[in-house]
Enzyme design. Structure first.
Site, PDB file in Angstrom:
ATOM      1  N   LYS A 184       0.849  -1.200   0.000  1.00 53.61           N
ATOM      2  CA  LYS A 184       0.000   0.000   0.000  1.00 53.61           C
ATOM      3  C   LYS A 184       0.880   1.244   0.000  1.00 53.61           C
ATOM      4  O   LYS A 184       1.528   1.569   0.980  1.00 53.61           O
ATOM      5  CB  LYS A 184      -0.913   0.060   1.220  1.00 53.61           C
ATOM      6  N   GLY A 214      -4.715   4.128  -1.687  1.00 52.51           N
ATOM      7  CA  GLY A 214      -5.865   4.569  -0.880  1.00 52.51           C
ATOM      8  C   GLY A 214      -5.417   5.168   0.429  1.00 52.51           C
ATOM      9  O   GLY A 214      -4.220   5.355   0.664  1.00 52.51           O
ATOM     10  N   GLY A 216      -4.754   5.598   4.495  1.00 52.40           N
ATOM     11  CA  GLY A 216      -4.182   4.710   5.506  1.00 52.40           C
ATOM     12  C   GLY A 216      -5.229   4.035   6.368  1.00 52.40           C
ATOM     13  O   GLY A 216      -5.171   2.826   6.623  1.00 52.40           O
ATOM     14  N   GLU A 218      -8.176   3.325   5.700  1.00 55.76           N
ATOM     15  CA  GLU A 218      -9.091   2.437   4.963  1.00 55.76           C
ATOM     16  C   GLU A 218      -8.278   1.296   4.325  1.00 55.76           C
ATOM     17  O   GLU A 218      -8.282   0.175   4.823  1.00 55.76           O
ATOM     18  CB  GLU A 218      -9.853   3.241   3.898  1.00 55.76           C
ATOM     19  N   GLY A 220      -4.985   0.863   4.222  1.00 53.18           N
ATOM     20  CA  GLY A 220      -3.911   0.391   5.109  1.00 53.18           C
ATOM     21  C   GLY A 220      -4.472  -0.483   6.220  1.00 53.18           C
ATOM     22  O   GLY A 220      -3.967  -1.585   6.484  1.00 53.18           O
ATOM     23  N   GLU A 258      10.044   0.629  10.429  1.00 54.81           N
ATOM     24  CA  GLU A 258      11.043   1.700  10.298  1.00 54.81           C
ATOM     25  C   GLU A 258      10.295   2.987  10.584  1.00 54.81           C
ATOM     26  O   GLU A 258       9.447   3.400   9.801  1.00 54.81           O
ATOM     27  CB  GLU A 258      11.660   1.673   8.904  1.00 54.81           C
ATOM     28  N   CYS A 292      13.350  10.759   7.836  1.00 54.51           N
ATOM     29  CA  CYS A 292      13.629  10.350   9.203  1.00 54.51           C
ATOM     30  C   CYS A 292      15.130  10.263   9.484  1.00 54.51           C
ATOM     31  O   CYS A 292      15.532  10.096  10.627  1.00 54.51           O
ATOM     32  CB  CYS A 292      12.981   8.993   9.452  1.00 54.51           C
ATOM     33  N   GLU A 392      10.224  14.881  15.832  1.00 53.09           N
ATOM     34  CA  GLU A 392      10.458  14.873  14.394  1.00 53.09           C
ATOM     35  C   GLU A 392       9.628  15.984  13.735  1.00 53.09           C
ATOM     36  O   GLU A 392       8.406  16.004  13.868  1.00 53.09           O
ATOM     37  CB  GLU A 392      10.050  13.516  13.835  1.00 53.09           C
TER      38      GLU A 392
HETATM   39  P1  NDP Z   1       1.750   7.839   8.662  1.00 56.69           P
HETATM   40  O1  NDP Z   1       2.506   6.986   9.596  1.00 56.69           O
HETATM   41  O2  NDP Z   1       0.327   8.160   8.970  1.00 56.69           O
HETATM   42  O3  NDP Z   1       1.758   7.212   7.186  1.00 56.69           O
HETATM   43  C1  NDP Z   1       2.614   6.207   6.733  1.00 56.69           C
HETATM   44  C2  NDP Z   1       1.831   5.155   5.940  1.00 56.69           C
HETATM   45  O4  NDP Z   1       0.912   4.475   6.811  1.00 56.69           O
HETATM   46  C3  NDP Z   1       0.975   5.741   4.809  1.00 56.69           C
HETATM   47  O5  NDP Z   1       0.920   4.835   3.727  1.00 56.69           O
HETATM   48  C4  NDP Z   1      -0.376   5.860   5.476  1.00 56.69           C
HETATM   49  O6  NDP Z   1      -1.427   5.934   4.533  1.00 56.69           O
HETATM   50  C5  NDP Z   1      -0.408   4.571   6.281  1.00 56.69           C
HETATM   51  N1  NDP Z   1      -1.370   4.533   7.379  1.00 56.69           N
HETATM   52  C6  NDP Z   1      -1.896   5.566   8.082  1.00 56.69           C
HETATM   53  N2  NDP Z   1      -2.768   5.108   9.002  1.00 56.69           N
HETATM   54  C7  NDP Z   1      -2.823   3.762   8.883  1.00 56.69           C
HETATM   55  C8  NDP Z   1      -3.543   2.728   9.536  1.00 56.69           C
HETATM   56  N3  NDP Z   1      -4.426   2.980  10.508  1.00 56.69           N
HETATM   57  N4  NDP Z   1      -3.341   1.442   9.160  1.00 56.69           N
HETATM   58  C9  NDP Z   1      -2.456   1.159   8.181  1.00 56.69           C
HETATM   59  N5  NDP Z   1      -1.768   2.105   7.491  1.00 56.69           N
HETATM   60  C10 NDP Z   1      -1.930   3.387   7.853  1.00 56.69           C
HETATM   61  O7  NDP Z   1       2.570   9.189   8.460  1.00 56.69           O
HETATM   62  P2  NDP Z   1       2.008  10.616   7.998  1.00 56.69           P
HETATM   63  O8  NDP Z   1       1.939  10.607   6.530  1.00 56.69           O
HETATM   64  O9  NDP Z   1       0.746  10.975   8.718  1.00 56.69           O
HETATM   65  O10 NDP Z   1       3.151  11.584   8.515  1.00 56.69           O
HETATM   66  C11 NDP Z   1       3.120  12.033   9.852  1.00 56.69           C
HETATM   67  C12 NDP Z   1       4.504  12.090  10.439  1.00 56.69           C
HETATM   68  O11 NDP Z   1       5.069  10.788  10.443  1.00 56.69           O
HETATM   69  C13 NDP Z   1       5.497  12.931   9.653  1.00 56.69           C
HETATM   70  O12 NDP Z   1       5.412  14.271   9.970  1.00 56.69           O
HETATM   71  C14 NDP Z   1       6.788  12.323  10.106  1.00 56.69           C
HETATM   72  O13 NDP Z   1       7.156  12.851  11.352  1.00 56.69           O
HETATM   73  C15 NDP Z   1       6.465  10.850  10.268  1.00 56.69           C
HETATM   74  N6  NDP Z   1       6.843  10.060   9.079  1.00 56.69           N
HETATM   75  C16 NDP Z   1       7.934   9.279   9.166  1.00 56.69           C
HETATM   76  C17 NDP Z   1       8.379   8.602   8.047  1.00 56.69           C
HETATM   77  C18 NDP Z   1       9.579   7.732   8.092  1.00 56.69           C
HETATM   78  O14 NDP Z   1      10.187   7.527   7.059  1.00 56.69           O
HETATM   79  N7  NDP Z   1       9.941   7.165   9.213  1.00 56.69           N
HETATM   80  C19 NDP Z   1       7.721   8.741   6.762  1.00 56.69           C
HETATM   81  C20 NDP Z   1       6.527   9.536   6.783  1.00 56.69           C
HETATM   82  C21 NDP Z   1       6.138  10.181   7.917  1.00 56.69           C
HETATM   83  P3  NDP Z   1      -1.895   7.335   3.900  1.00 56.69           P
HETATM   84  O15 NDP Z   1      -0.763   8.288   3.975  1.00 56.69           O
HETATM   85  O16 NDP Z   1      -2.226   6.950   2.515  1.00 56.69           O
HETATM   86  O17 NDP Z   1      -3.076   7.790   4.680  1.00 56.69           O
END
Ligand code: NDP
Length: 497
Positions: A184, A214, A216, A218, A220, A258, A292, A392
């Site tokens: 996803k 889609g 997260g 939903e 995810g 990660e 990160c 972060e």
């Molecule tokens: P998220 O952790 O929400 O998103 C990462 C992935 O998880 C996306 O594909 C997201 O889907 C999915 N996701 C979200 N909720 C669920 C769930 N309940 N079940 C399964 N999958 C889910 O990160 P954000 O995009 O909200 O970013 C927020 C903060 O997270 C950033 O500001 C940063 O601090 C940190 N971050 C860290 C990263 C890293 O590399 N370690 C990368 C990205 C963010 P979708 O986005 O499609 O809703």
């Protein structure tokens, strides 16, 4: 690579990207959402709003493809992964442009992203050939053998910041080890991944890689809740990471996480200040500040602090902010409004807790890209325990903090919930190595930030995650070992009396 002659006008998107199931893009059961250009707001395409029905089809396709893929000779799997790398290389310039438009990141950065992604497929194509060297030895009255086997169907969830790096980090080891996948991508950055998915269908057997775009909560959530998956792998925030870890715990599934980072970058007083400033600037602004692994906690020795900070500010003023798809741009648009506002909110938090914004801190407008959140490189003088130096931010910002004793800086560096990466700058390698040894982080780069080397384990200490990627260890994370002991005879009669 890096001679991008492709312009945004050359890119033709499909009208719709439903889920990729069994090698084909199919209609999304739950409708579509818009994928927009991060800096202009222009609608680029529609992506499937994946949900339970799409995930179920994708998992079924991955399950059906699993036995043949698991039984494919490793030489053949290896050859196919090399082909995947070839296809990615051949299409890289187009995919980089798509990714730049989709994420808002500066196009020149994608040379590194795609180099790392291509290496991943080549690396695991090679690594898998030596992964099966299980043990085989005579034991009393028989023989013992061990072998590695794949896990089955892997659910992989990736974030928006570096889509192709993440896709490669997840797919390459999983496929090499003989698993099939449902991936996803993030809703905000899935167009390059879906386009790559279409290319994969020309190389891999149907159903080996499936993708469900889609939201997260939903797509995810439906994926991690699906009863027929055998492994969870996730990159993203600590909050969602915890949720996924909890699901893995409840269902006894192996998991790789990660998560975030807040890397210290320690500057010793013996350095050449100009080159240290250059390396520090690269370390906090690359990836648009949205990564990160960035070195965002600059810990600078008292003896050089004033000169270092002055030059750091001068360097920040010269970082070129501009349209993402212009090759001379070094800092471009944050992924979306929510993330842009989040970064700016952090600057307010910093001011309120008594930190000093020495440079930057503002959103700037780039003509023709008014929708985007372009944020100045921002330098904040802060105490190491302030929120701005602990949490972060995921924007182009670094804190600067003074130190004078080595023990003090090691404590400051480690006094944070994360432990993904760290940097040290010194001309005295003894200092560098001794401090590196004491730092709680999965990767420590001395004198050259982002010094990624193929096959070097990548992953986090503490809240930065569980497990390692990018290296042979990842093959273990996508495999399980079996021991077979064969006795020449059954126990003699009477053994049990
Ligand atoms: P998220 O952790 O929400 O998103 C990462 C992935 O998880 C996306 O594909 C997201 O889907 C999915 N996701 C979200 N909720 C669920 C769930 N309940 N079940 C399964 N999958 C889910 O990160 P954000 O995009 O909200 O970013 C927020 C903060 O997270 C950033 O500001 C940063 O601090 C940190 N971050 C860290 C990263 C890293 O590399 N370690 C990368 C990205 C963010 P979708 O986005 O499609 O809703």
């Amino acid at each position: 690579m890096g001679t991008n002659q492709i312009t945004p006008n050359d890119i033709k998107f499909d009208e719709k990207y439903g889920p990729l199931i069994n090698g084909e893009i199919v209609e999304a059961a739950g409708g579509y959402i818009y994928a927009v250009n991060a800096s202009t707001g222009e609608v680029l395409a529609q992506i499937g709003r994946g949900g339970e029905a799409d995930v179920d089809k994708a998992v079924k396709a991955a399950r059906a493809a699993y036995p043949d893929w698991a039984n494919t000779l490793i030489e053949a799997r290896s050859a196919m992964l090399n082909k995947v790398a070839d296809v990615l290389e051949e299409n890289a310039e187009r995919l980089k442009m798509i990714e730049s438009m989709d994420t808002g990141r500066a196009i020149h950065e994608f040379d590194l992203d795609y180099q790392l992604a291509i290496y991943q497929f080549r690396y695991f194509a090679g690594a898998v050939l030596t992964h099966y060297d299980g043990e085989s030895r005579p034991v009393e009255n028989g023989y013992l053998m061990t072998q590695k086997e794949p896990l089955g169907v892997c659910a992989q969830i990736i974030p928006w910041n570096v889509p192709m790096i993440m896709t490669a980090f997840k797919l390459a080891p999983a496929l090499a080890a003989g698993n099939t996948v449902v991936l996803k991508p993030a809703e905000d950055a899935c167009l390059s991944v879906m386009e790559f998915g279409k290319l994969l269908s020309e190389v891999l057997p149907k159903g080996v890689v499936n993708m469900v775009p889609g939201n997260g909560d939903e797509a995810g959530q439906a994926l991690i809740d699906h009863p027929d998956i055998d492994k969870l792998a996730f990159t993203g925030s600590v909050g969602v990471g915890r949720l996924i870890g909890k699901t893995a715990g409840e269902r006894i599934l192996p998991v790789t996480l990660e998560l975030g980072g807040k890397a210290p970058h320690i500057v010793f007083p013996d350095v050449d200040i100009d080159s240290a400033v250059e390396n520090a600037t690269l370390g906090y602004t690359f990836f648009n500040g949205e990564s990160c692994i960035l070195g965002t906690r600059l810990l600078v020795h008292d003896d050089i602090y004033d000169e270092f900070v002055e030059k750091l500010i001068e360097r920040a003023k010269k970082v070129k902010i501009g349209p993402p798809t212009d090759r001379s741009t070094r800092l471009a648009s944050i992924i979306n409004k929510r993330q842009g506002e989040r970064v700016l909110d952090y600057f307010d938090i910093a001011r309120k807790e008594g930190a000093k914004i020495l440079y930057g801190g503002n959103r700037v407008t780039v003509e023709g890209h008014e929708h985007g959140y372009f944020i100045e490189p921002t330098i904040i003088e802060a105490e190491a325990n302030m929120r701005i130096a602990q949490e972060e931010i995921f924007g182009p910002a670094a804190t600067v903090t003074r130190w004078s004793e080595v023990d003090e800086v090691v404590k400051m560096a480690n006094d944070v919930e994360y432990g993904l990466a760290a940097g040290i700058m010194t001309d005295n390698l003894q200092n560098g190595l001794q401090v590196a040894n004491r730092i709680e982080a999965g990767s420590v780069w001395i004198n050259s930030y982002f010094n990624f080397q193929s096959g070097a384990p990548f992953g986090g200490y503490k809240n930065s995650g569980v497990g390692r990627e990018y290296s042979k260890e990842a093959l273990d994370a996508y495999s399980q070992s079996k021991t077979i002991v064969a006795a020449y005879n059954r126990p003699p009669l009477g053994t049990f009396e």
